[in-house]
Design an enzyme around this catalytic site. Structure first.
Site, PDB file in Angstrom:
ATOM      1  N   ASP A  83      11.404  17.098  -6.136  1.00 23.80           N
ATOM      2  CA  ASP A  83      10.323  16.180  -5.759  1.00 23.80           C
ATOM      3  C   ASP A  83       9.081  16.998  -5.339  1.00 23.80           C
ATOM      4  O   ASP A  83       9.192  17.962  -4.578  1.00 23.80           O
ATOM      5  CB  ASP A  83      10.843  15.343  -4.577  1.00 23.80           C
ATOM      6  N   HIS A  84       7.937  16.609  -5.832  1.00 26.14           N
ATOM      7  CA  HIS A  84       6.661  17.239  -5.456  1.00 26.14           C
ATOM      8  C   HIS A  84       6.645  18.769  -5.579  1.00 26.14           C
ATOM      9  O   HIS A  84       6.277  19.472  -4.616  1.00 26.14           O
ATOM     10  CB  HIS A  84       6.240  16.835  -4.033  1.00 26.14           C
ATOM     11  N   ASP A 105       3.553  18.152  -9.264  1.00 27.17           N
ATOM     12  CA  ASP A 105       2.515  17.336  -8.637  1.00 27.17           C
ATOM     13  C   ASP A 105       1.196  18.086  -8.669  1.00 27.17           C
ATOM     14  O   ASP A 105       0.832  18.796  -7.730  1.00 27.17           O
ATOM     15  CB  ASP A 105       2.919  16.978  -7.193  1.00 27.17           C
ATOM     16  N   HIS A 198       3.256   8.023   1.538  1.00 27.29           N
ATOM     17  CA  HIS A 198       4.557   8.435   2.094  1.00 27.29           C
ATOM     18  C   HIS A 198       4.682   8.018   3.560  1.00 27.29           C
ATOM     19  O   HIS A 198       3.675   7.812   4.237  1.00 27.29           O
ATOM     20  CB  HIS A 198       4.701   9.965   2.034  1.00 27.29           C
ATOM     21  N   GLY A 199       5.914   7.972   4.029  1.00 29.93           N
ATOM     22  CA  GLY A 199       6.149   7.785   5.452  1.00 29.93           C
ATOM     23  C   GLY A 199       6.287   6.325   5.872  1.00 29.93           C
ATOM     24  O   GLY A 199       6.305   5.415   5.035  1.00 29.93           O
ATOM     25  N   ASP A 277      12.592   7.745   0.650  1.00 32.02           N
ATOM     26  CA  ASP A 277      13.035   8.728   1.637  1.00 32.02           C
ATOM     27  C   ASP A 277      13.044   8.096   3.033  1.00 32.02           C
ATOM     28  O   ASP A 277      14.045   8.078   3.745  1.00 32.02           O
ATOM     29  CB  ASP A 277      12.105   9.958   1.594  1.00 32.02           C
TER      30      ASP A 277
HETATM   31  P1  13P Z   1       8.757   7.042   1.300  1.00 28.64           P
HETATM   32  O1  13P Z   1       8.180   7.865   2.383  1.00 28.64           O
HETATM   33  O2  13P Z   1       8.071   5.708   1.186  1.00 28.64           O
HETATM   34  O3  13P Z   1      10.218   6.878   1.389  1.00 28.64           O
HETATM   35  O4  13P Z   1       8.437   7.787  -0.086  1.00 28.64           O
HETATM   36  C1  13P Z   1       9.206   8.886  -0.492  1.00 28.64           C
HETATM   37  C2  13P Z   1       8.618   9.583  -1.661  1.00 28.64           C
HETATM   38  O5  13P Z   1       7.725   9.125  -2.331  1.00 28.64           O
HETATM   39  C3  13P Z   1       9.183  10.898  -1.985  1.00 28.64           C
HETATM   40  O6  13P Z   1       8.522  11.536  -3.025  1.00 28.64           O
HETATM   41  O1  G3H Z   2       7.394  13.807  -0.388  1.00 29.06           O
HETATM   42  C1  G3H Z   2       7.854  13.111   0.478  1.00 29.06           C
HETATM   43  C2  G3H Z   2       9.261  13.038   0.823  1.00 29.06           C
HETATM   44  O2  G3H Z   2       9.433  12.052   1.785  1.00 29.06           O
HETATM   45  C3  G3H Z   2       9.841  14.372   1.212  1.00 29.06           C
HETATM   46  O3  G3H Z   2       9.573  14.681   2.522  1.00 29.06           O
HETATM   47  O4  G3H Z   2       8.854  17.063   2.447  1.00 29.06           O
HETATM   48  O5  G3H Z   2       9.720  16.035   4.556  1.00 29.06           O
HETATM   49  O6  G3H Z   2      11.268  16.521   2.672  1.00 29.06           O
HETATM   50  P1  G3H Z   2       9.862  16.170   3.090  1.00 29.06           P
HETATM   51 ZN    ZN Z   3       6.447  11.282  -3.148  1.00 29.89          ZN
END
Ligand code: 13P
Ligand code: G3H
Ligand code: ZN
Length: 358
Positions: A83-84, A105, A198-199, A277
């Site tokens: 992810d990212h 990303d 996010h969050g 997440d």
């Molecule tokens: P949330 O913070 O809404 O769960 O999104 C997670 C996300 O996009 C991870 O890449």
């Molecule tokens: O990119 C957002 C996800 O919620 C991942 O979060 O980087 O704290 O693992 P994190």
């Molecule tokens: Zn994300």
């Protein structure tokens, strides 16, 4: 069953009209919760690890834990997705560590904070796609910056997100540019910016179309009907989970996430991967707090972990069912990455998303 590529799974989802929650994981407990939920409802799985998850858990632990999941749940196809990713190196090292899919990303620079120019995003995403496809792995790109249309800000609570105020244009993916981007980069999936950040603190009230732009998803899908769209920031931030946290000493102010009905509307219009997440974090934390408050003498971590695992599992079951992924695992025949690589090389898998059956 072996790990499969994201592309194979999203092609299957498109063919059968469903969406897949992609759950962020950092630990054995989270992986087992997701897997157990998937087994219960026969759903295929996307496990995703961010850069901070990879540094928290280490690539070796993640690789071996996911291999253990493959062994423990032979009937469930699993995608391991980065992810990212923030550059060629994070994506390359993920693939070297067994990830079958990466997100490049390129909406932000390597610092994870500074919005980039379009040309940079195209260049770096296309480079990662070329590298990944040679190995049969898939690539998700992102166009537009995640952030709130209410405030104009991204979020930095987890250390990833645009810094400073963003314009409306930056916060909403442009459909015409999306078409150009997909064709130029050859990504397998496209993350779109529609006002979801996010969050836990996405919206200060139930979101309307002014701040959660599902119409942008529809416009992109109309131009790119075969491209798999990805919604980030798609936690629903359920009030029940916030209530548990607050009932046991937490202090989370009222807040709203992305309603499931909006995600389901997105799924009708090309959304195939839905990133979650925060909801999982809240499910786990609520149970930790509950045990800590109700049993102050408890010191066995398993007494905290067990109800937390059960709460996350219940959340995952719910999302698999709501997104239509339940019952789909047993309908998928895994395609080896070497075969996917051959299909990319022969041009069978164009960026418009030629459907792979099986
Ligand atoms: P949330 O913070 O809404 O769960 O999104 C997670 C996300 O996009 C991870 O890449
Ligand atoms: O990119 C957002 C996800 O919620 C991942 O979060 O980087 O704290 O693992 P994190
Ligand atoms: Zn994300």
């Amino acid at each position: 069953m072996a790990l499969i590529s994201l592309r194979q799974l999203l092609d299957h989802a498109a063919e059968h009209g469903y969406g897949l929650p992609a759950f962020n994981v950092n630990s054995m407990e989270q992986i087992l919760s997701v897997m157990e939920a998937a087994r219960k409802v026969d759903a295929p799985v996307i496990l995703q690890a961010s850069r901070s998850a990879r540094s928290y858990a280490t690539d070796a632990m993640l690789r071996h834990m996911v291999q253990a999941a493959v062994e423990l749940y032979p009937g469930i196809p699993i995608v391991l997705h980065h992810d990212h990713g923030n550059g060629v190196e994070s994506c390359r090292s993920a693939m070297e560590n067994g990830f079958t899919s990466v997100m490049m990303d390129g909406s932000l620079e390597e610092d994870g904070k500074t919005p980039t120019a379009y040309a940079y995003n195209v260049r770096i995403t296309a480079k990662v796609a070329e590298l990944a496809h040679t190995a049969g792995a898939s690539v998700e790109g992102e166009l537009g910056c995640l952030g709130s249309l209410e405030t104009g800000f991204g979020e930095a609570e987890d250390g990833h997100g645009a810094e400073g105020k963003l314009t409306h244009e930056q916060l909403l993916t442009d459909p015409e540019q999306a078409r150009d981007f997909v064709l130029a980069t050859k990504v397998d999936a496209l993350a779109v910016a529609i006002g979801a950040s996010h969050g836990a603190y996405k919206f200060t009230r139930p979101p309307t179309s002014e701040v959660l732009a599902i119409h942008v998803v529809k416009a992109i899908h109309a131009l790119l009907p075969n491209t798999h769209l990805v919604m980030h920031g798609s936690s629903t931030v359920p009030e029940e989970l916030r209530d548990i946290i607050n009932a046991f000493g937490g202090d989370m102010p009222p807040t709203w996430g992305v309603p499931v009905a909006e995600i389901q509307e997105g799924i009708k219009h090309g959304v195939r991967k839905v990133n979650i997440d925060t909801d999982g974090r809240m499910a786990i934390t609520g149970q930790f707090r509950k045990v800590a408050m109700e049993k102050p003498g408890e010191f066995d971590p398993r007494a905290f972990m067990k109800p937390a695992r059960a709460a996350l599992e219940a959340l995952c079951v719910q999302r698999y069912e709501e997104f239509g992924a339940a019952g789909m695992a047993s309908r998928i025949r895994p395609i080896p990455l070497s075969e996917m690589a051959a299909r990319y090389a022969s041009g069978t898998l164009d960026p418009q998303g030629t459907v792979v059956t099986g």
